[in-house]
Scaffold this motif. Sequence first.
Motif, PDB file in Angstrom:
ATOM      1  N   SER A  42      -4.361  -3.690   8.298  1.00  0.00           N
ATOM      2  CA  SER A  42      -2.838  -3.944   9.183  1.00  0.00           C
ATOM      3  C   SER A  42      -1.474  -3.633   8.592  1.00  0.00           C
ATOM      4  CB  SER A  42      -2.726  -5.207   9.740  1.00  0.00           C
ATOM      5  OG  SER A  42      -2.807  -6.267   8.512  1.00  0.00           O
ATOM      6  N   ALA A  43      -1.574  -3.650   7.126  1.00  0.00           N
ATOM      7  CA  ALA A  43      -0.272  -3.461   6.525  1.00  0.00           C
ATOM      8  C   ALA A  43      -0.324  -1.753   6.363  1.00  0.00           C
ATOM      9  CB  ALA A  43      -0.229  -4.076   5.079  1.00  0.00           C
ATOM     10  N   ALA A  44      -1.424  -1.100   6.248  1.00  0.00           N
ATOM     11  CA  ALA A  44      -1.207   0.418   5.923  1.00  0.00           C
ATOM     12  C   ALA A  44      -1.035   1.013   7.269  1.00  0.00           C
ATOM     13  CB  ALA A  44      -2.484   0.890   5.284  1.00  0.00           C
ATOM     14  N   SER A  45      -1.629   0.351   8.262  1.00  0.00           N
ATOM     15  CA  SER A  45      -1.374   1.000   9.512  1.00  0.00           C
ATOM     16  C   SER A  45       0.000   0.894  10.030  1.00  0.00           C
ATOM     17  CB  SER A  45      -2.242   0.142  10.807  1.00  0.00           C
ATOM     18  OG  SER A  45      -3.533   0.446  10.553  1.00  0.00           O
ATOM     19  N   SER A  46       0.872  -0.219  10.110  1.00  0.00           N
ATOM     20  CA  SER A  46       2.020  -0.168  10.494  1.00  0.00           C
ATOM     21  C   SER A  46       3.024   0.396   9.844  1.00  0.00           C
ATOM     22  CB  SER A  46       2.544  -1.778  10.639  1.00  0.00           C
ATOM     23  OG  SER A  46       2.589  -2.172   8.985  1.00  0.00           O
ATOM     24  N   SER A  47       2.893   0.762   8.408  1.00  0.00           N
ATOM     25  CA  SER A  47       3.676   1.450   7.609  1.00  0.00           C
ATOM     26  C   SER A  47       3.269   3.014   8.000  1.00  0.00           C
ATOM     27  CB  SER A  47       3.573   1.456   6.096  1.00  0.00           C
ATOM     28  OG  SER A  47       2.116   1.669   5.738  1.00  0.00           O
ATOM     29  N   GLY A  48       2.158   3.292   8.189  1.00  0.00           N
ATOM     30  CA  GLY A  48       1.747   4.708   8.472  1.00  0.00           C
ATOM     31  C   GLY A  48       2.131   5.237   9.863  1.00  0.00           C
ATOM     32  N   ILE A  49       2.177   4.079  10.938  1.00  0.00           N
ATOM     33  CA  ILE A  49       2.600   4.534  12.160  1.00  0.00           C
ATOM     34  C   ILE A  49       4.089   4.761  12.056  1.00  0.00           C
ATOM     35  CG2 ILE A  49       3.309   3.479  14.491  1.00  0.00           C
ATOM     36  CD1 ILE A  49       0.790   2.086  14.425  1.00  0.00           C
ATOM     37  N   ILE A  50       4.929   4.027  11.288  1.00  0.00           N
ATOM     38  CA  ILE A  50       6.303   4.224  11.130  1.00  0.00           C
ATOM     39  C   ILE A  50       6.482   5.502  10.535  1.00  0.00           C
ATOM     40  CG2 ILE A  50       8.571   3.359  10.274  1.00  0.00           C
ATOM     41  CD1 ILE A  50       7.282   0.450  10.646  1.00  0.00           C
ATOM     42  N   LEU A  51       6.086   5.767   9.280  1.00  0.00           N
ATOM     43  CA  LEU A  51       6.182   6.991   8.465  1.00  0.00           C
ATOM     44  C   LEU A  51       5.970   8.232   9.555  1.00  0.00           C
ATOM     45  CD1 LEU A  51       6.871   8.529   6.084  1.00  0.00           C
ATOM     46  CD2 LEU A  51       4.671   8.266   5.520  1.00  0.00           C
ATOM     47  N   TRP A  52       4.702   8.331   9.876  1.00  0.00           N
ATOM     48  CA  TRP A  52       4.395   9.534  10.679  1.00  0.00           C
ATOM     49  C   TRP A  52       4.811   9.635  12.114  1.00  0.00           C
ATOM     50  CZ3 TRP A  52       2.489  13.322   8.352  1.00  0.00           C
ATOM     51  CH2 TRP A  52       2.057  13.289   7.077  1.00  0.00           C
ATOM     52  N   GLY A  53       5.217   8.387  12.482  1.00  0.00           N
ATOM     53  CA  GLY A  53       6.150   8.412  13.739  1.00  0.00           C
ATOM     54  C   GLY A  53       7.363   9.207  13.921  1.00  0.00           C
ATOM     55  N   VAL A  54       8.044   8.670  12.765  1.00  0.00           N
ATOM     56  CA  VAL A  54       9.592   9.409  12.434  1.00  0.00           C
ATOM     57  C   VAL A  54       9.229  10.937  12.057  1.00  0.00           C
ATOM     58  CG1 VAL A  54      11.144   9.370  10.763  1.00  0.00           C
ATOM     59  CG2 VAL A  54      10.534   7.130  11.670  1.00  0.00           C
ATOM     60  N   LEU A  55       8.223  11.188  11.480  1.00  0.00           N
ATOM     61  CA  LEU A  55       7.880  12.720  11.032  1.00  0.00           C
ATOM     62  C   LEU A  55       7.775  13.347  12.192  1.00  0.00           C
ATOM     63  CD1 LEU A  55       6.326  12.237   7.562  1.00  0.00           C
ATOM     64  CD2 LEU A  55       8.415  13.181   7.956  1.00  0.00           C
ATOM     65  N   ALA A  56       6.892  12.541  13.129  1.00  0.00           N
ATOM     66  CA  ALA A  56       6.542  13.128  14.505  1.00  0.00           C
ATOM     67  C   ALA A  56       7.593  13.795  15.288  1.00  0.00           C
ATOM     68  CB  ALA A  56       5.791  12.315  15.318  1.00  0.00           C
ATOM     69  N   PHE A  57       8.612  13.096  15.080  1.00  0.00           N
ATOM     70  CA  PHE A  57      10.052  13.230  16.090  1.00  0.00           C
ATOM     71  C   PHE A  57      10.822  14.169  15.293  1.00  0.00           C
ATOM     72  CE2 PHE A  57       9.335   9.524  18.404  1.00  0.00           C
ATOM     73  CZ  PHE A  57       9.506   9.758  19.452  1.00  0.00           C
ATOM     74  N   PHE A  58      10.844  14.525  13.962  1.00  0.00           N
ATOM     75  CA  PHE A  58      11.536  15.599  12.934  1.00  0.00           C
ATOM     76  C   PHE A  58      10.746  16.707  13.337  1.00  0.00           C
ATOM     77  CE2 PHE A  58      13.565  11.757  10.723  1.00  0.00           C
ATOM     78  CZ  PHE A  58      14.632  12.252  11.167  1.00  0.00           C
ATOM     79  N   PHE A  59       9.440  16.797  12.975  1.00  0.00           N
ATOM     80  CA  PHE A  59       8.706  18.023  13.299  1.00  0.00           C
ATOM     81  C   PHE A  59       8.350  18.521  14.513  1.00  0.00           C
ATOM     82  CE2 PHE A  59       8.172  16.855   8.829  1.00  0.00           C
ATOM     83  CZ  PHE A  59       8.702  17.775   8.069  1.00  0.00           C
ATOM     84  N   GLY A  60       8.364  17.403  15.530  1.00  0.00           N
ATOM     85  CA  GLY A  60       7.769  17.951  16.690  1.00  0.00           C
ATOM     86  C   GLY A  60       8.481  19.253  17.422  1.00  0.00           C
ATOM     87  N   ALA A  61       9.874  19.079  17.339  1.00  0.00           N
ATOM     88  CA  ALA A  61      10.655  20.009  17.958  1.00  0.00           C
ATOM     89  C   ALA A  61      10.327  21.458  17.643  1.00  0.00           C
ATOM     90  CB  ALA A  61      12.245  19.680  18.072  1.00  0.00           C
TER      91      ALA A  61
END
Length: 147
Positions: A42-61
Motif C-alpha cells: 500500500s505505501a509503495a503503491s500510493s507514492s508510485g501512483i503520485i510520482l508516475w501520475g505527475v510524470l504522466a501529466f508532464f510527459f503525456g503532452a
Amino acid sequence: MGYFRRSKIESVVLAPLGLAIGVVAYYLMKGILASLDGMDSSAASSSGIILWGVLAFFFGAPLGFLGNLAQAPGIGGLFFRLLVPLVAFYETSMRLETEARGPSQVVLGTWTTVRFTALAVAIAMVSHTVWGWWRSRRIRSAGVGVG
C-alpha cells in the motif's frame, strides 16, 4: 492516444489523461496481485501512483504530439512509429537485468516475451514501410514510361 487523434491539440490534451489512467490501472492491478500473494504494497503503491501520475501529466503532452506525428505515412513517420516498440524493448531489457536475480520464471518469461514481441513489431513496421516505399516507387517509375 496521439496516434489515434487527427488533431494535434486533441493528441496533446488527451495523452496525459490516457497515461494517468494507465498509471492508476497499473498500480491497482499491482496492489491486487500483491494482496493475492499476501504482501502489503500500500505505501509503495500510493507514492508510485503520485510520482508516475505527475510524470504522466508532464510527459503525456509531448508523447501525444509524437504519437500524432507517427501518423505521417511512409518513412517520414517511421521513427515515431518505432518509438513504442523500441522503448518497450529497452525498458524490459533493463527490467530483465534487475529481475534476473529473482526466482520468478514467470516474470522472466513475461519480459522475454515482451522483448521478442517488441523486436518483431519493429521489424514488421520497418518491413512494411520499406515495402510500401519500394512498391510506390516501382509504380511511379512504371507510370512515367507510359504516355
